[in-house]
Structure formats: C-alpha cells, structure tokens
Design an enzyme around this catalytic site. Structure first.
Site, PDB file in Angstrom:
ATOM      1  N   LYS A  71       0.872  -1.246  -0.054  1.00  0.00           N
ATOM      2  CA  LYS A  71      -0.030   0.039   0.001  1.00  0.00           C
ATOM      3  C   LYS A  71       0.939   1.302   0.064  1.00  0.00           C
ATOM      4  O   LYS A  71       0.440   2.067  -0.504  1.00  0.00           O
ATOM      5  CB  LYS A  71      -0.864  -0.002   1.298  1.00  0.00           C
ATOM      6  CG  LYS A  71      -1.818  -1.086   1.139  1.00  0.00           C
ATOM      7  CD  LYS A  71      -3.001  -1.070   2.427  1.00  0.00           C
ATOM      8  CE  LYS A  71      -4.293  -2.129   2.056  1.00  0.00           C
ATOM      9  NZ  LYS A  71      -5.090  -2.011   3.179  1.00  0.00           N
ATOM     10  N   ASN A  92      -4.700   1.512  -1.744  1.00  0.00           N
ATOM     11  CA  ASN A  92      -5.325   0.290  -1.795  1.00  0.00           C
ATOM     12  C   ASN A  92      -5.829   0.194  -3.321  1.00  0.00           C
ATOM     13  O   ASN A  92      -6.402  -0.927  -3.637  1.00  0.00           O
ATOM     14  CB  ASN A  92      -6.076  -0.122  -0.719  1.00  0.00           C
ATOM     15  CG  ASN A  92      -7.473   0.644  -0.848  1.00  0.00           C
ATOM     16  OD1 ASN A  92      -7.771   1.649  -1.396  1.00  0.00           O
ATOM     17  ND2 ASN A  92      -8.586  -0.245  -0.427  1.00  0.00           N
ATOM     18  N   GLY A 131      -5.297  -1.033  18.856  1.00  0.00           N
ATOM     19  CA  GLY A 131      -4.151  -1.239  17.902  1.00  0.00           C
ATOM     20  C   GLY A 131      -3.659   0.088  17.477  1.00  0.00           C
ATOM     21  O   GLY A 131      -4.185   1.222  17.426  1.00  0.00           O
ATOM     22  N   GLY A 241     -15.384  -7.105   9.605  1.00  0.00           N
ATOM     23  CA  GLY A 241     -14.407  -6.786   8.424  1.00  0.00           C
ATOM     24  C   GLY A 241     -15.135  -7.222   7.106  1.00  0.00           C
ATOM     25  O   GLY A 241     -14.474  -6.338   6.087  1.00  0.00           O
TER      26      GLY A 241
END
Length: 278
Positions: A71, A92, A131, A241
């Site tokens: 990416k 992307n 995260g 997701g």
C-alpha cells in the site's frame, strides 16, 4: 473512469494473497453488472517484484487492488494519488486511465465510513481504537469525519503511541494514548474500532459492558471473533471486517469499471458464501 471497451483486466496484488476475498467480490460485481468480458485475478507480488509487474501492464488493464505490504510501496510508481490516500500515505486502489496514467486512491477510509453508516453510525462523541498498525491510521482518518470528540488509542509500545499521536495531528483528530494493559476501559466507548490481528482481543471478551455501544472489528476470518460474539450477546451493534471489505470493494469496482452503483448486496452474498465454504 475506466472504459469498458478493451480495458477489462483487474487484479489484487500482495503477499500473502492466497486467502484474499477480493476476486470473489469483484467477480460477483462483474456478473451482476453484465461485464462478462471482465476478469479479476490475484497475484503473489512482494515489494521487490512490484515495479516490474506494474511496468508490464498493457492497455487491457483497468485497475489494481493493493493489500499488504504494497500500500505504500506502490506510491512512487503512480502519477498521482488522491487526498484521501495522501492523508494516510497508503494506496489500496490504482486506476489505469486510457491515456496511460496511474492514479491511486484509498477506498478503505470511505469504506469504513460507509460500513458504519449502514449500521446507523454517522456521528459519535468519542471513540476508542484498539491497535496502532496501518489499519489504525485508516480508522483515524475515517473517525476524523464522524467523531466530534477525543479518540483514545490503546497501544502496546511508546513508539506506537507516538505514531498514533502523529497521525492524529496530521488528520486533525484529538488522539489520546493509553496502554494496552488498560484496554478493557476501551469497551465503554460509544464506538470501539478493533484493528488488531486475530486473537489479540480474545481476552477482552469477558469485559464487554452490559450496554455496549458499537463495535467495528476489522477482521473477517475467523468470524465472529470472541469479542464480536460477546458484543452481540450483549445486544451491541457490530460492524465486521466483511462489511468493510465489501464497501471498499464497491468503490473499487465503480472506479475501475466506470459503472455505478456497484451491486453491494450481490457482492456481500458472494463474500458470505465464500467464507462459509472455507
């Protein structure tokens, strides 16, 4: 926009790439749109092989999808990138135009926003991000448009915390840093975005509050994650997701083929069927 006449090839590149659902989603879109002469493949390409692959593309190519670790590696090979892609230094999506130009975009960010909107989340007063990897920076970019207050990032190292603060400053987000050891506190936020690898949030499943807000867990395999299952058991809203994958793929299909709207429902059904068959 890509023309349908003569330009009919697209693919996803990355390493590893074998488990990518992108071919399933894009091919489902082509079938629904009647683009019978379009093909979408996958290629195992690492950073070293990327320049040679891109230089070898001919006029039949309309676009590329990029996954890790490409990416950022793709950016020097492009003629231009969108403001969205520039904001997180990650591309992307590449559209190959008829005049030979290569333009880069990032559909992960608007894909996140669309996935949340589909579940009724258009604004939030605060949020928590679990995260601090590449997906976390995209999450911050998405939150910059919908979060009116602070975003607390739960990270494992001081270095990661500094990176997230830097992204926050760049994106105009009030980012506050907390240690991963305190991650249970994240679950009380009205919107929790989990961007960690499989298994990383398993220990948090027992700490879901009685009345949770919305969880956006960017994983789609295995699904549901323990955290998502516990969230659902408490009647909290969950965005998965696959929702993100489908929404970002919808935007890719529209850019590469020039056909809009892309068939969201058909793409989601194809993705669900592919995951069920694994």
């Amino acid at each position: 926009m890509a023309s349908n006449d003569g330009r009919h090839r697209a693919a996803v590149l990355g390493s590893p790439i074998g488990h990518s659902l992108s071919p399933v989603l894009h091919r489902a879109a082509y079938a629904e749109l009647g683009l019978t002469h379009w093909t979408y493949d996958r290629f195992e390409i690492d950073e070293a092989a990327l320049p040679g692959f891109v230089e070898g593309l001919d006029f039949t190519w309309a676009g590329l999808s990029l996954t890790m670790p490409l990416k950022r590696a793709i950016i020097p090979l492009l003629d231009s990138i969108s403001e969205t892609a520039s904001s997180v230094e990650a591309v992307n999506t590449v559209v190959l135009t008829e005049d030979g130009r290569r333009t880069g975009d990032n559909t992960d960010i608007p894909g996140m926003i669309a996935a949340l909107r589909e579940r009724g989340v258009e604004k939030t007063e605060s949020a928590a991000v679990l995260g601090a990897g590449a997906t976390a920076s995209s999450a911050l970019a998405a939150l910059s448009g919908i979060c009116t207050g602070p975003v607390t990032a739960y990270v494992r190292s001081r270095e990661r915390g500094q990176e997230m603060r830097g992204w926050g400053e760049r994106l105009g987000v009030d980012v506050r840093i907390a240690d991963w050891a305190e991650a249970e506190q994240a679950l009380s936020a009205p919107l929790v975005v989990a961007t960690t690898p499989a298994g990383a949030t398993n220990a948090l499943a027992t700490a879901v509050p009685e009345r949770p807000g919305t969880l956006f867990d960017v994983l789609y395999e295995p699904w549901p994650t323990r955290l998502a299952a516990a969230w659902t058991a408490r009647s909290g809203a969950v965005v998965g997701g696959l929702d993100l994958l489908v929404h970002q793929a919808v935007l890719q299909v529209e850019q590469m083929t020039g056909r809009a709207p892309a068939p969201l429902a058909a793409m989601r059904r194809a993705g669900e069927a592919a995951l069920a068959a694994r």
